[in-house]
Design an enzyme around this catalytic site. Structure first.
Site, mmCIF file in Angstrom:
data_model
loop_
_atom_site.group_PDB
_atom_site.id
_atom_site.type_symbol
_atom_site.label_atom_id
_atom_site.label_comp_id
_atom_site.label_asym_id
_atom_site.label_seq_id
_atom_site.Cartn_x
_atom_site.Cartn_y
_atom_site.Cartn_z
ATOM 1 N N HIS A 101 -4.704 6.374 -1.085
ATOM 2 C CA HIS A 101 -5.233 6.128 0.276
ATOM 3 C C HIS A 101 -4.037 6.438 1.334
ATOM 4 O O HIS A 101 -4.567 6.695 2.365
ATOM 5 C CB HIS A 101 -5.753 4.697 0.198
ATOM 6 C CG HIS A 101 -7.215 4.567 0.837
ATOM 7 N ND1 HIS A 101 -8.083 5.643 0.797
ATOM 8 C CD2 HIS A 101 -7.853 3.643 1.200
ATOM 9 C CE1 HIS A 101 -9.021 5.271 1.362
ATOM 10 N NE2 HIS A 101 -9.148 4.168 1.551
ATOM 11 N N TYR A 106 0.746 -1.094 -0.034
ATOM 12 C CA TYR A 106 -0.035 -0.056 0.146
ATOM 13 C C TYR A 106 0.587 1.286 0.101
ATOM 14 O O TYR A 106 0.382 2.309 -0.184
ATOM 15 C CB TYR A 106 -1.072 -0.094 1.097
ATOM 16 C CG TYR A 106 -1.907 -1.172 1.198
ATOM 17 C CD1 TYR A 106 -2.957 -0.985 0.470
ATOM 18 C CD2 TYR A 106 -1.710 -2.209 1.985
ATOM 19 C CE1 TYR A 106 -3.837 -2.261 0.290
ATOM 20 C CE2 TYR A 106 -2.615 -3.369 2.128
ATOM 21 C CZ TYR A 106 -3.803 -3.150 0.997
ATOM 22 O OH TYR A 106 -4.580 -4.337 1.077
ATOM 23 N N ASN A 124 -14.229 5.745 4.571
ATOM 24 C CA ASN A 124 -14.729 4.784 5.324
ATOM 25 C C ASN A 124 -13.541 4.928 6.588
ATOM 26 O O ASN A 124 -14.025 4.626 7.577
ATOM 27 C CB ASN A 124 -14.555 3.333 5.031
ATOM 28 C CG ASN A 124 -15.665 3.079 3.945
ATOM 29 O OD1 ASN A 124 -16.634 3.408 4.048
ATOM 30 N ND2 ASN A 124 -15.209 2.411 2.877
ATOM 31 N N ASN A 182 -10.482 1.097 7.061
ATOM 32 C CA ASN A 182 -11.554 0.951 7.410
ATOM 33 C C ASN A 182 -11.854 0.894 8.845
ATOM 34 O O ASN A 182 -13.009 0.924 9.315
ATOM 35 C CB ASN A 182 -12.139 -0.063 6.493
ATOM 36 C CG ASN A 182 -12.495 0.177 5.001
ATOM 37 O OD1 ASN A 182 -12.258 1.026 4.907
ATOM 38 N ND2 ASN A 182 -13.146 -0.777 4.299
ATOM 39 N N ASP A 211 -6.881 11.347 2.342
ATOM 40 C CA ASP A 211 -7.121 11.489 1.010
ATOM 41 C C ASP A 211 -8.657 11.933 0.805
ATOM 42 O O ASP A 211 -9.330 11.584 1.547
ATOM 43 C CB ASP A 211 -6.803 10.002 0.182
ATOM 44 C CG ASP A 211 -7.277 8.869 0.726
ATOM 45 O OD1 ASP A 211 -7.729 8.610 1.878
ATOM 46 O OD2 ASP A 211 -8.236 8.460 -0.176
#
Length: 192
Positions: free
Chosen positions: A19, A14, A112, A66, A91
């Site tokens: 994100h 990631y 989220n 999340n 973001d």
């Protein structure tokens, strides 16, 4: 004292995704202010230090986006801070790449990570530093968009927005949220 929480997802896969721009801001701020963000506490990597004379806790929740509230809320409780002492960096699809905006409260725009924090804190009354990542051309492709990396033509603008976000945080800490919002919300970066 403020908790400054940058949102993202843990793990190499990631890194440098849209994100994870909140993590990127925390990393840049920590480097510039010589704060080691290495201590593990309440499902986050944290670092303690001072930013513009203000005592801060820099936090990178390790819960995945999340479930960000499962880290942020326990940190707020541990340090006995009100929600007004929280700045969340995340973001933002509704801002073009390169734009930043500071706000307090308001809607969640389907984010989220923010939803999780609001659910756990029981309030939307905290500060947010939003970094634009733009919307995907195909509106049904939001997940792969935010988990994707900036293309070359947007990478420079993203880097500039990270730098500007650090400056905005320094202003936020030194002069307060309103002055920081007035100074940075109206700025439009030159097209690259």
């Amino acid at each position: 004292m403020y908790i400054i929480a940058g949102l993202g997802n843990p793990g190499k896969e990631y890194e440098n995704t849209r994100h994870n721009i909140g993590f990127d801001v925390i990393d840049r701020l920590a480097e510039e202010e010589n704060i080691a963000v290495m201590e593990s506490k309440h499902k986050a990597l944290i670092g303690k230090g001072y930013v513009a004379g203000q005592k801060v806790i820099l936090a990178k929740p390790q819960t995945f986006m999340n479930l960000s509230g499962d880290s942020v809320q326990p940190l707020m409780s541990w340090y006995r801070l009100s929600s007004r002492k929280l700045l969340v960096i995340h973001d933002e699809l509704d801002l073009e790449p390169g734009r930043i905006k500071i706000k307090s409260g308001g809607g969640l725009a389907g984010h989220n990570g923010l939803k999780s924090i609001v659910q756990r804190l029981g309030t939307q009354d905290f500060y947010r530093l939003r970094l634009g990542v733009g919307r995907p051309p195909d509106r049904d492709n939001v997940i792969s968009w935010v988990l994707g990396r900036f293309p070359a033509q947007e990478k420079t603008r993203a880097e500039e927005s990270i730098k500007e976000a650090v400056e905005a945080i320094l202003c936020f800490a030194a002069d307060g949220p309103e002055k920081a919002a007035n100074r940075y919300n109206g700025k439009k970066m030159a097209s690259l």
